[in-house]
Design a protein around this motif. Structure first.
Motif, PDB file in Angstrom:
ATOM      1  N   THR A  32      34.286  35.094  43.552  1.00 36.42           N
ATOM      2  CA  THR A  32      33.090  35.832  43.140  1.00 36.42           C
ATOM      3  C   THR A  32      33.441  37.292  42.890  1.00 36.42           C
ATOM      4  OG1 THR A  32      31.756  34.379  44.552  1.00 36.42           O
ATOM      5  CG2 THR A  32      30.716  36.392  43.776  1.00 36.42           C
ATOM      6  N   VAL A  33      32.787  37.875  41.909  1.00 35.94           N
ATOM      7  CA  VAL A  33      32.998  39.298  41.613  1.00 35.94           C
ATOM      8  C   VAL A  33      32.769  40.121  42.881  1.00 35.94           C
ATOM      9  CG1 VAL A  33      32.095  41.290  40.351  1.00 35.94           C
ATOM     10  CG2 VAL A  33      32.397  39.095  39.179  1.00 35.94           C
ATOM     11  N   GLY A  76      43.793  39.582  43.976  1.00 37.10           N
ATOM     12  CA  GLY A  76      43.046  40.768  43.614  1.00 37.10           C
ATOM     13  C   GLY A  76      41.565  40.547  43.861  1.00 37.10           C
ATOM     14  N   THR A  77      40.772  41.441  43.329  1.00 38.55           N
ATOM     15  CA  THR A  77      39.319  41.344  43.470  1.00 38.55           C
ATOM     16  C   THR A  77      38.693  41.359  42.085  1.00 38.55           C
ATOM     17  OG1 THR A  77      39.372  42.505  45.598  1.00 38.55           O
ATOM     18  CG2 THR A  77      37.253  42.391  44.464  1.00 38.55           C
ATOM     19  N   PRO A  78      38.079  40.254  41.649  1.00 37.83           N
ATOM     20  CA  PRO A  78      37.458  40.229  40.322  1.00 37.83           C
ATOM     21  C   PRO A  78      36.415  41.332  40.171  1.00 37.83           C
ATOM     22  CG  PRO A  78      37.544  38.023  41.282  1.00 37.83           C
ATOM     23  CD  PRO A  78      37.918  38.980  42.370  1.00 37.83           C
ATOM     24  N   THR A  79      36.439  41.997  39.029  1.00 30.84           N
ATOM     25  CA  THR A  79      35.484  43.084  38.791  1.00 30.84           C
ATOM     26  C   THR A  79      34.488  42.770  37.688  1.00 30.84           C
ATOM     27  OG1 THR A  79      37.011  44.154  37.234  1.00 30.84           O
ATOM     28  CG2 THR A  79      37.161  44.815  39.556  1.00 30.84           C
ATOM     29  N   THR A  84      34.669  33.404  36.328  1.00 38.07           N
ATOM     30  CA  THR A  84      34.246  34.177  37.485  1.00 38.07           C
ATOM     31  C   THR A  84      32.747  34.403  37.414  1.00 38.07           C
ATOM     32  OG1 THR A  84      34.768  36.237  36.332  1.00 38.07           O
ATOM     33  CG2 THR A  84      36.463  35.323  37.773  1.00 38.07           C
ATOM     34  N   GLY A  85      32.093  34.353  38.572  1.00 35.25           N
ATOM     35  CA  GLY A  85      30.651  34.533  38.631  1.00 35.25           C
ATOM     36  C   GLY A  85      30.277  35.823  39.338  1.00 35.25           C
ATOM     37  N   SER A  86      29.080  36.283  39.081  1.00 33.75           N
ATOM     38  CA  SER A  86      28.565  37.517  39.684  1.00 33.75           C
ATOM     39  C   SER A  86      27.781  37.205  40.940  1.00 33.75           C
ATOM     40  CB  SER A  86      27.673  38.249  38.675  1.00 33.75           C
ATOM     41  OG  SER A  86      27.039  39.340  39.285  1.00 33.75           O
ATOM     42  N   THR A  87      27.780  38.164  41.871  1.00 32.86           N
ATOM     43  CA  THR A  87      26.980  38.009  43.083  1.00 32.86           C
ATOM     44  C   THR A  87      25.521  38.314  42.809  1.00 32.86           C
ATOM     45  OG1 THR A  87      27.464  40.297  43.664  1.00 32.86           O
ATOM     46  CG2 THR A  87      28.880  38.598  44.608  1.00 32.86           C
TER      47      THR A  87
END
Length: 208
Positions: free
Chosen positions: A113-114, A155-158, A187-190
């Motif tokens: 998740t982002v 890493g951390t998806p942005t 990738t999905g958004s929170t």
């Protein structure tokens, strides 16, 4: 099939030692006038399990077994049955062959998740060392990186979205294996009613 694709000629080898992956083949020059008797032997294999030799005009083709569980050492030996047409005796030919398990690329990527740290991996098995991988087209989701030394994607998806990339993996076999593996990461958004998990689809094929 890894390395030699359909319709491709096996590479011509002149060295006394060769390294191949399972299922690959190489071509060895042989005197047209010589009546050679070829034998194939190996440590831990017999008959076709050691590979096969096919005679051609001015060459022979050795084809490695389609599958080997671990590295296999094989010897090709040619003994002249008679002198050549000029009456000259022919020297024996000997080639040592190392057959490695076929090169396989697989991925293990979980959901993500982002804004949340992510860790996944690309696993490479088999092949002839050294084996190298790199992303040759497309891109990972923003914020993620691929470490070719470890196969880790982290890493951390942005940003949310669908990200396609192609991984090229090559090894040092005599037939120069090259696999192209296509991956798609979503990738999905929170934010919003529900987050979309990260998903992976993949496919690998030998490079022509």
């Amino acid at each position: 099939i890894n390395g030699c694709g359909a319709g491709r000629q096996p590479p011509s080898i002149t060295s006394s030692s060769v390294t191949l992956d399972a299922g690959q083949a190489f071509q060895l020059p042989a005197p047209v006038s010589a009546n050679l008797s070829w034998t194939v032997s190996g440590n831990g294999c017999t008959g076709a399990a050691c590979g096969t030799v096919t005679a051609g005009s001015g060459h022979i083709v050795y084809t490695a077994p389609q599958s080997v569980p671990s590295q296999l050492q094989v010897s090709l030996y040619a003994t002249p049955a008679t002198s050549d047409t000029s009456g000259t005796s022919q020297d024996a030919i000997s080639v040592s062959v190392t057959v490695n398990p076929a090169l396989v690329v697989s991925a293990k990527l979980g959901s993500g998740t982002v804004g949340t740290p992510y860790a996944g991996s690309i696993t490479i098995t088999g092949g002839s060392s050294p084996v190298q991988s790199s992303i040759v087209s497309g891109s990972l989701p923003d914020g993620l990186t691929f470490d070719p030394a470890t196969g880790k994607i982290s890493g951390t998806p942005t940003a949310a979205g669908a990200f396609d990339f192609t991984l090229k993996t090559t090894d040092a076999s005599g037939s120069q294996t090259s696999l192209m593996t296509k991956e798609t990461i979503h990738t999905g958004s929170t934010f919003g009613p529900a987050s979309t998990p990260l998903a992976l689809t993949s496919a690998s094929w030998p490079q022509a």
